[in-house]
Design a protein around this motif. Structure first.
Motif, PDB file in Angstrom:
ATOM      1  N   THR A 104      -1.983 -45.362 -54.794  1.00  0.00           N
ATOM      2  CA  THR A 104      -0.865 -45.716 -55.683  1.00  0.00           C
ATOM      3  C   THR A 104       0.313 -44.801 -55.414  1.00  0.00           C
ATOM      4  OG1 THR A 104      -2.394 -46.506 -57.373  1.00  0.00           O
ATOM      5  CG2 THR A 104      -0.158 -45.978 -58.077  1.00  0.00           C
ATOM      6  N   ASP A 105       0.054 -43.512 -55.310  1.00  0.00           N
ATOM      7  CA  ASP A 105       1.054 -42.584 -54.796  1.00  0.00           C
ATOM      8  C   ASP A 105       1.049 -42.725 -53.277  1.00  0.00           C
ATOM      9  OD1 ASP A 105       1.834 -41.466 -57.270  1.00  0.00           O
ATOM     10  OD2 ASP A 105       0.095 -40.128 -57.256  1.00  0.00           O
ATOM     11  N   ARG A 106       2.213 -42.908 -52.706  1.00  0.00           N
ATOM     12  CA  ARG A 106       2.325 -43.233 -51.284  1.00  0.00           C
ATOM     13  C   ARG A 106       2.482 -41.965 -50.451  1.00  0.00           C
ATOM     14  NH1 ARG A 106       0.359 -48.150 -50.669  1.00  0.00           N
ATOM     15  NH2 ARG A 106       1.864 -49.817 -50.959  1.00  0.00           N
ATOM     16  N   LEU A 107       1.547 -41.739 -49.539  1.00  0.00           N
ATOM     17  CA  LEU A 107       1.569 -40.562 -48.675  1.00  0.00           C
ATOM     18  C   LEU A 107       2.005 -40.977 -47.272  1.00  0.00           C
ATOM     19  CD1 LEU A 107       0.977 -37.650 -47.879  1.00  0.00           C
ATOM     20  CD2 LEU A 107      -1.464 -38.249 -47.751  1.00  0.00           C
ATOM     21  N   ILE A 108       3.083 -40.361 -46.794  1.00  0.00           N
ATOM     22  CA  ILE A 108       3.675 -40.730 -45.509  1.00  0.00           C
ATOM     23  C   ILE A 108       3.689 -39.506 -44.608  1.00  0.00           C
ATOM     24  CG2 ILE A 108       5.716 -41.656 -44.357  1.00  0.00           C
ATOM     25  CD1 ILE A 108       6.452 -42.746 -47.267  1.00  0.00           C
ATOM     26  N   TRP A 109       2.978 -39.595 -43.507  1.00  0.00           N
ATOM     27  CA  TRP A 109       2.922 -38.510 -42.524  1.00  0.00           C
ATOM     28  C   TRP A 109       3.989 -38.740 -41.464  1.00  0.00           C
ATOM     29  CZ3 TRP A 109      -0.284 -34.551 -43.592  1.00  0.00           C
ATOM     30  CH2 TRP A 109      -1.374 -34.785 -44.442  1.00  0.00           C
ATOM     31  N   ASP A 110       4.856 -37.772 -41.278  1.00  0.00           N
ATOM     32  CA  ASP A 110       5.887 -37.914 -40.255  1.00  0.00           C
ATOM     33  C   ASP A 110       5.253 -37.836 -38.873  1.00  0.00           C
ATOM     34  OD1 ASP A 110       8.475 -37.148 -38.639  1.00  0.00           O
ATOM     35  OD2 ASP A 110       9.130 -37.721 -40.639  1.00  0.00           O
ATOM     36  N   VAL A 111       5.628 -38.704 -37.986  1.00  0.00           N
ATOM     37  CA  VAL A 111       5.071 -38.877 -36.650  1.00  0.00           C
ATOM     38  C   VAL A 111       3.635 -39.404 -36.731  1.00  0.00           C
ATOM     39  CG1 VAL A 111       4.553 -37.884 -34.403  1.00  0.00           C
ATOM     40  CG2 VAL A 111       6.528 -37.053 -35.683  1.00  0.00           C
ATOM     41  N   GLY A 112       2.733 -38.661 -37.353  1.00  0.00           N
ATOM     42  CA  GLY A 112       1.353 -39.096 -37.465  1.00  0.00           C
ATOM     43  C   GLY A 112       0.394 -38.347 -36.557  1.00  0.00           C
ATOM     44  N   HIS A 113       0.911 -37.389 -35.766  1.00  0.00           N
ATOM     45  CA  HIS A 113       0.013 -36.570 -34.937  1.00  0.00           C
ATOM     46  C   HIS A 113      -1.053 -35.873 -35.781  1.00  0.00           C
ATOM     47  CE1 HIS A 113       3.512 -36.047 -31.872  1.00  0.00           C
ATOM     48  NE2 HIS A 113       2.745 -37.057 -31.534  1.00  0.00           N
ATOM     49  N   GLN A 114      -0.713 -35.619 -37.029  1.00  0.00           N
ATOM     50  CA  GLN A 114      -1.552 -34.783 -37.888  1.00  0.00           C
ATOM     51  C   GLN A 114      -2.425 -35.586 -38.842  1.00  0.00           C
ATOM     52  OE1 GLN A 114       1.460 -35.972 -38.463  1.00  0.00           O
ATOM     53  NE2 GLN A 114       2.618 -34.550 -39.734  1.00  0.00           N
ATOM     54  N   CYS A 115      -2.590 -36.877 -38.600  1.00  0.00           N
ATOM     55  CA  CYS A 115      -3.227 -37.738 -39.601  1.00  0.00           C
ATOM     56  C   CYS A 115      -4.742 -37.857 -39.465  1.00  0.00           C
ATOM     57  CB  CYS A 115      -2.600 -39.130 -39.580  1.00  0.00           C
ATOM     58  SG  CYS A 115      -3.013 -40.100 -38.101  1.00  0.00           S
ATOM     59  N   TYR A 116      -5.376 -37.202 -38.502  1.00  0.00           N
ATOM     60  CA  TYR A 116      -6.812 -37.376 -38.333  1.00  0.00           C
ATOM     61  C   TYR A 116      -7.612 -36.920 -39.551  1.00  0.00           C
ATOM     62  CZ  TYR A 116      -5.587 -37.862 -33.322  1.00  0.00           C
ATOM     63  OH  TYR A 116      -5.050 -38.242 -32.130  1.00  0.00           O
ATOM     64  N   PRO A 117      -7.338 -35.743 -40.151  1.00  0.00           N
ATOM     65  CA  PRO A 117      -8.074 -35.384 -41.373  1.00  0.00           C
ATOM     66  C   PRO A 117      -7.872 -36.417 -42.474  1.00  0.00           C
ATOM     67  CG  PRO A 117      -6.922 -33.475 -40.500  1.00  0.00           C
ATOM     68  CD  PRO A 117      -6.422 -34.655 -39.738  1.00  0.00           C
ATOM     69  N   HIS A 118      -6.667 -36.929 -42.603  1.00  0.00           N
ATOM     70  CA  HIS A 118      -6.353 -37.969 -43.583  1.00  0.00           C
ATOM     71  C   HIS A 118      -7.203 -39.218 -43.349  1.00  0.00           C
ATOM     72  CE1 HIS A 118      -3.888 -40.984 -45.705  1.00  0.00           C
ATOM     73  NE2 HIS A 118      -3.796 -41.639 -44.557  1.00  0.00           N
ATOM     74  N   LYS A 119      -7.380 -39.610 -42.095  1.00  0.00           N
ATOM     75  CA  LYS A 119      -8.176 -40.799 -41.808  1.00  0.00           C
ATOM     76  C   LYS A 119      -9.640 -40.588 -42.176  1.00  0.00           C
ATOM     77  CE  LYS A 119      -5.163 -42.930 -38.423  1.00  0.00           C
ATOM     78  NZ  LYS A 119      -5.102 -43.988 -37.420  1.00  0.00           N
ATOM     79  N   ILE A 120     -10.137 -39.373 -41.963  1.00  0.00           N
ATOM     80  CA  ILE A 120     -11.539 -39.087 -42.250  1.00  0.00           C
ATOM     81  C   ILE A 120     -11.837 -39.250 -43.733  1.00  0.00           C
ATOM     82  CG2 ILE A 120     -13.255 -37.222 -42.310  1.00  0.00           C
ATOM     83  CD1 ILE A 120     -12.056 -36.251 -39.640  1.00  0.00           C
ATOM     84  N   VAL A 121     -10.906 -38.836 -44.604  1.00  0.00           N
ATOM     85  CA  VAL A 121     -11.175 -38.871 -46.048  1.00  0.00           C
ATOM     86  C   VAL A 121     -10.633 -40.130 -46.713  1.00  0.00           C
ATOM     87  CG1 VAL A 121     -11.260 -36.364 -46.206  1.00  0.00           C
ATOM     88  CG2 VAL A 121      -9.092 -37.539 -46.636  1.00  0.00           C
ATOM     89  N   THR A 122     -10.163 -41.093 -45.912  1.00  0.00           N
ATOM     90  CA  THR A 122      -9.670 -42.354 -46.492  1.00  0.00           C
ATOM     91  C   THR A 122     -10.451 -43.543 -45.943  1.00  0.00           C
ATOM     92  OG1 THR A 122      -7.904 -42.398 -44.814  1.00  0.00           O
ATOM     93  CG2 THR A 122      -7.338 -41.524 -46.997  1.00  0.00           C
ATOM     94  N   GLY A 123     -11.775 -43.383 -45.872  1.00  0.00           N
ATOM     95  CA  GLY A 123     -12.639 -44.504 -45.555  1.00  0.00           C
ATOM     96  C   GLY A 123     -12.834 -44.817 -44.092  1.00  0.00           C
ATOM     97  N   ARG A 124     -12.389 -43.933 -43.203  1.00  0.00           N
ATOM     98  CA  ARG A 124     -12.472 -44.251 -41.774  1.00  0.00           C
ATOM     99  C   ARG A 124     -13.294 -43.235 -40.985  1.00  0.00           C
ATOM    100  NH1 ARG A 124      -6.062 -45.196 -41.298  1.00  0.00           N
ATOM    101  NH2 ARG A 124      -6.120 -43.960 -43.224  1.00  0.00           N
ATOM    102  N   ARG A 125     -14.068 -42.426 -41.675  1.00  0.00           N
ATOM    103  CA  ARG A 125     -14.850 -41.424 -40.954  1.00  0.00           C
ATOM    104  C   ARG A 125     -15.847 -42.064 -39.988  1.00  0.00           C
ATOM    105  NH1 ARG A 125     -18.979 -36.775 -43.375  1.00  0.00           N
ATOM    106  NH2 ARG A 125     -19.155 -35.601 -41.399  1.00  0.00           N
ATOM    107  N   ASP A 126     -16.404 -43.196 -40.376  1.00  0.00           N
ATOM    108  CA  ASP A 126     -17.411 -43.825 -39.525  1.00  0.00           C
ATOM    109  C   ASP A 126     -16.825 -44.352 -38.223  1.00  0.00           C
ATOM    110  OD1 ASP A 126     -15.943 -45.791 -40.811  1.00  0.00           O
ATOM    111  OD2 ASP A 126     -17.617 -47.184 -40.964  1.00  0.00           O
TER     112      ASP A 126
END
Length: 642
Positions: free
Chosen positions: A70-92
């Protein structure tokens, strides 16, 4: 490679709501396990490691405090988004990063509701966050917008344009400045964190608001004085005066690796009634992994590696040099010959090969930061003053400066030299980094010369040609990856502008190749020869101006002609078709076909898979020729269409 690490607490987290169920004192352990999981995953897939390791605590703190998605989190560029992906349902799926059919190496809207805005080009996050937050305010919907932007990305003017207009977003906007190079403030400790907690809390905000209200009823000179004293006194302590002037309430600097303090500060920021807030977090790129911490680039981008030693799997050594290295050597040669040659890049000295140039000619090398627009106009100014600037920018990033290319360079016919690295498909980096459009966006401009190197020898000749060309703007495109292993010339040749070369003579089929698909054209000619079809191969060299004499001869003396280029529709093939139409050759029953990149964005994959998908292989050339000639007998006999 190593086995997966033990992560008992992380194993309980699938989505951010699971993080919010934890006690605060459990968060440091979660961060440690998340960091180990990132290292383990990237050791298998390769990718951007250092940036993600630097934001582990920020990732956990943001998802703990804010109600994502609901709160929108925006990563600039996205190089740093791997930890974010792990904790948002994509670890598998994290070990499919940057692979065909796998997770993108950047945030991607179609991949998850937790990726509200796709990224991969720098400095866009604040603008997008202002849009999200303002839309929520207008619709009276709940929700903050949080932009996480690096200090390097803050060199781009777009970030400041967004901040200058952030007032519309009100208190729904939070910008987190991820300062991982200590370029704004020195390292911070507990005193700084205590100060940040204080200035972000209601204990500080309430008296401050009261003081502001009192100031408003004072006579205007006293009002101005009181406001300046309050802002500049705090700015002297915290370093936030610039951001205050842009309309933000500044909090920081804070230790970006103290997750407990980050949570407390972000809770204060979330609940504040102020306008846009900026939290300045100081982090360490590569944090928590010794090989990354000690590396000059903090393991920004890596191939597969051994976790224990940090040794990267570079693959076979001793092969042909990369096109980037060939360009760098050729430019060095020109600079040694001509002291008017200068080099300009936008935060990519090593990526473009200019780090080597910089060592030899530090006073003639200019890294302007992530500011492609400035780089181009800066180059135009130097060209107007009699210098010979080479503007080395990835093809995909030069798109950001297109207005400057048109107005500041082309219209004024200034001899700026554009070296466009990563032209064409780029494998694991996917659609956002593919240099698909440069032939189309430069080929439309009057006064421009546009070249494409077929191999490393041609690239050397083209760099020399650019250095000698003073009558207008000129560009060369070349791909990611290595050359063909050809013997390099002792001295480069100056090419005649707008003239191609014949590589092989034939009678029935003409293949007009632009760029590094020439090797596939040669393979196709060999295959056609086994079918009794003789092919002429031309390396056209120039997308603009095209070699009209050569094109006319090839189109009028062969039964079928095929153009091939690693670029989007609107490039070389389109220019040949236009020429054929203008010359009336279409009316004469000409069989002309164009091969190019498909009219869609191609996802990441291995380069050979991407070329097959794009239809730019020798097999595709042969198939196109046989279809045009309607040689169904050869289709069946040689199994081309099987």
């Amino acid at each position: 490679m190593s086995d997966r690490p033990q992560t008992p607490l992380l194993d309980t987290v699938q989505y951010p709501e699971d993080i919010r169920k934890l006690e605060k004192d459990q968060l440091p352990q979660l961060c440690e396990e998340l960091r180990r999981e990132v290292i383990s995953a990237v050791s298998v897939t390769g990718g951007h490691l250092g940036a993600g390791l630097g934001v582990v605590e920020l990732t956990v703190a943001i998802h703990y405090v804010f109600d994502t998605p609901t709160d929108r989190l925006i990563w600039d560029v996205g190089h740093q988004c791997y930890p974010h992906k792990i904790v948002t349902g994509r670890r598998d799926r994290i070990r499919t990063l940057r692979q065909g059919g796998g997770l993108s190496g950047f945030t991607k809207r179609s991949e998850s509701e937790y990726d509200p805005f796709g990224a991969a080009h720098s400095s866009t996050s604040i603008s997008a966050a202002v849009g999200f937050a303002t839309a929520n305010r207008l619709a009276n919907r709940p929700g903050h917008a949080i932009a996480v932007i690096g200090d390097g990305a803050m060199t781009a003017g777009m970030a400041y344009e967004a901040m200058n207009n952030a007032e519309a977003a009100g208190n729904r906007l939070v910008v987190i400045l991820n300062d991982n190079d200590m370029s704004i403030a020195p390292p911070v400790g507990s005193l700084r964190n205590s100060l940040a907690r204080l200035v972000s809390s209601n204990k500080y905000l309430t008296p401050r608001r009261l003081a502001q209200k009192l100031a408003r009823v004072m006579p205007r000179p006293l009002h101005r004085t009181a406001r300046r004293v309050e802002e500049y006194a705090r700015g002297l302590v915290t370093g936030g005066t610039l951001f205050e002037e842009l309309g933000f309430y500044y909090v920081g600097p804070v230790d970006g690796h103290d997750v407990i303090s980050l949570v407390e500060i972000l809770e204060n920021v979330r609940d504040a009634d102020e306008g846009p807030m900026l939290v300045h977090a100081v982090t360490q790129k590569g944090k928590g992994y010794a090989p990354a911490e000690s590396s000059a680039d903090k393991y920004h981008g890596v191939v597969k590696f051994d976790v224990v030693s940090g040794q990267q799997d570079k693959g076979p050594t001793g092969g042909p040099p990369s096109y980037t290295a060939v360009f760098a050597d050729a430019l060095l040669h020109e600079a040694q010959r001509d002291d008017k040659v200068v080099a300009i890049t936008a935060a990519m000295p090593s990526g473009t090969g200019l780090d080597k140039f910089q060592k030899a000619f530090p006073d003639r090398t200019f890294d302007v930061g992530i500011a492609e627009q400035h780089a181009v106009t800066f180059a135009a100014g130097m060209a107007a003053q009699g210098y010979r600037p080479f503007c080395a920018i990835y093809s995909t990033f030069l798109q950001r400066a297109y207005d400057q290319v048109v107005h500041d360079v082309a219209i004024q016919n200034l001899p700026v030299r554009f070296a466009m690295d990563r032209a064409g498909l780029v494998g694991a980096d996917g659609a956002t980094h593919a240099g698909s459009f440069d032939l189309a966006y430069l080929g439309t401009l009057p006064n421009f010369v546009v070249m494409a190197a077929a191999d490393e020898v041609e690239l050397t000749h083209m760099v020399h040609t650019m250095a000698m060309h003073d009558s207008g703007p000129i560009a060369v495109r070349y791909p990611r990856g290595n050359g063909r292993g050809l013997v390099m010339p002792a001295e480069p040749q100056r090419l005649e502008i707008g003239k191609g070369r014949i590589v092989r003579e034939g009678r029935q089929v003409a293949i007009l190749s632009l760029g590094t698909r020439l090797e596939e054209a040669e393979k196709a000619a060999d295959q056609l020869a086994t079918m009794g079809l003789s092919a002429t191969i031309a390396d056209m060299r120039f997308a603009k101006p095209i070699d009209t004499d050569l094109v006319r001869r090839l189109l009028t003396t062969h039964e079928v002609a095929v153009t091939i280029e690693e670029a989007a529709i609107g490039g070389f093939g389109a220019h040949v078709l236009t020429f054929a139409s203008d010359e009336g050759l279409i009316d004469a029953g000409l069989k002309l076909r164009t091969l190019r990149l498909p009219d869609r964005y191609q996802d990441q994959d291995k380069p050979e898979k991407q070329y097959e998908e794009a239809g730019l292989t020798a097999k595709d050339i042969v198939e196109t020729v046989l279809k045009a000639l309607r040689r169904n007998d050869l289709h069946a006999e040689h199994g081309v269409l099987a």
